[in-house]
Design an enzyme around this catalytic site. Structure first.
Site, short mmCIF file in Angstrom:
data_model
loop_
_atom_site.label_atom_id
_atom_site.label_comp_id
_atom_site.label_asym_id
_atom_site.label_seq_id
_atom_site.Cartn_x
_atom_site.Cartn_y
_atom_site.Cartn_z
CG HIS A 107 -32.69 3.06 -9.41
ND1 HIS A 107 -32.07 1.70 -8.96
CD2 HIS A 107 -31.78 3.71 -10.12
CE1 HIS A 107 -30.83 1.44 -9.96
NE2 HIS A 107 -30.98 2.73 -10.61
CB SER B 116 -24.35 -0.63 -19.39
OG SER B 116 -24.08 -1.62 -18.34
CE LYS C 273 -26.69 2.87 -9.91
NZ LYS C 273 -26.91 1.57 -10.56
CG ASN D 54 -28.38 6.69 -9.25
OD1 ASN D 54 -28.07 7.00 -8.00
ND2 ASN D 54 -29.04 5.70 -9.38
CD GLU E 178 -29.05 0.09 -8.11
OE1 GLU E 178 -28.68 1.00 -7.58
OE2 GLU E 178 -28.43 -0.57 -9.06
N GLY F 95 -25.04 -1.72 -14.70
CA GLY F 95 -23.68 -2.23 -14.11
C GLY F 95 -23.28 -3.35 -14.67
CD GLU G 21 -31.75 3.20 -14.42
OE1 GLU G 21 -30.77 4.21 -14.81
OE2 GLU G 21 -31.93 2.69 -13.56
P1 13P Z 1 -24.91 1.89 -14.77
O1 13P Z 1 -24.69 3.01 -15.51
O2 13P Z 1 -23.81 1.87 -13.70
O3 13P Z 1 -25.36 0.72 -15.50
O4 13P Z 1 -26.30 2.32 -13.74
C1 13P Z 1 -27.45 2.76 -14.35
C2 13P Z 1 -28.27 3.33 -13.16
O5 13P Z 1 -28.77 2.45 -12.48
C3 13P Z 1 -28.60 4.39 -13.19
O6 13P Z 1 -29.48 4.80 -12.40
#
Ligand code: 13P
Length: 256
Positions: free
Chosen positions: A98, A214, A14, A12, A100, A178, A172
């Site tokens: 997601h 992560s 983002k 992803n 976010e 992150g 997640e």
């Molecule tokens: P990270 O791998 O940067 O922690 O993000 C995970 C994520 O949100 C994947 O959709």
């Protein structure tokens, strides 16, 4: 009947990317993955780059997809992108719900279920994200939160059990995204086993459950060895060709 779930690793991206860096990343990734047997792999760049990524990945085993989709098919929905449009672009996957999107765009569990159905109706593989916040985790609500997030989806999928097979769930934990923190392997397995139980009760035995938050080249093998982890949804590490290819290799080692 033995159930075989092909491991899946999805990047992803983002809101990251630019034509030049995308090209370099895909070229480096293809070079790193050459000559290896691979799990199923996808990358999900921002909308404007889908045609570029489609061109770069044509004739390769790597698929591509989007990071969200409208629950509507067409019409007066300024700024939204429909599942048939994603299909036109050759997308295989679409990430929905997601954290976010839930946090910054107010997406609800019911909307996420509708987006999932829109994706399925257009032949896409929806990757539905669920997961608890730090506060919810601290107060022991993880499983209740996940049940609440999954409820409208499982209800909707109950009527279309066959189509449900192509849905993917991604667990997640919001606090792991992150941050460099991950739950313990036992913690990840416990949540995945709970999700598996819910899926199996709904007749969705083939549904893959990815872990996200992560994941890196250094911890992927431990996470992917867990019995109910069928691959990963990768954020930051998906922007590094070497790290992402190490994660893909780790997933392949646990193919059944
Ligand atoms: P990270 O791998 O940067 O922690 O993000 C995970 C994520 O949100 C994947 O959709």
């Amino acid at each position: 009947m033995t159930v075989v779930r092909t491991p899946l690793v999805v990047g992803n991206w983002k809101m990251n990317g630019a034509f030049e860096t995308n090209r370099a990343l895909i070229e480096a990734l293809l070079a790193a993955l050459a000559q290896q047997s691979l799990p199923e792999i996808g990358v999900c760049p921002p909308f404007p780059y889908l045609p570029q990524i489609a061109a770069l990945l044509a004739e390769t085993p790597i698929g591509w997809g989007a990071q969200t989709v409208s629950e509507h098919r067409a019409g007066a929905y300024t700024g939204q992108v429909s599942a048939p449009m994603l299909r036109d672009l050759g997308c295989r996957y679409v990430i929905v719900g997601h954290s976010e999107r839930r946090q910054y765009c107010g997406e609800t569990d019911a909307q996420v279920a509708a987006q999932t159905m829109a994706g399925l109706d257009s032949g896409l593989v929806p990757i539905v994200c669920v997961g608890e916040s730090a506060e919810q985790e601290a107060s022991g609500q993880t499983l209740a939160v996940i049940d609440r997030q999954l409820a409208p989806l499982l209800l909707t999928l109950a009527g279309v059990a066959d189509e449900g097979a192509s849905v993917v769930i991604a667990y997640e934990p919001v606090w792991a995204i992150g941050t460099g923190k991950t739950p313990t392997p036992e913690g990840v397995q416990a949540v995945h086993a709970h999700i598996r139980q819910r899926l199996v009760a709904a007749g969705l035995v083939q549904t893959r459950i990815l872990y996200g938050g992560s994941v890196k080249g250094s911890n992927a093998a431990i996470l992917f060895a867990l019995p109910d982890v069928d691959g990963g949804l990768i954020g930051g590490a998906a922007l590094d060709a070497q790290d992402f290819s190490t994660i893909c290799t780790a997933a392949m080692m646990h193919a059944v």
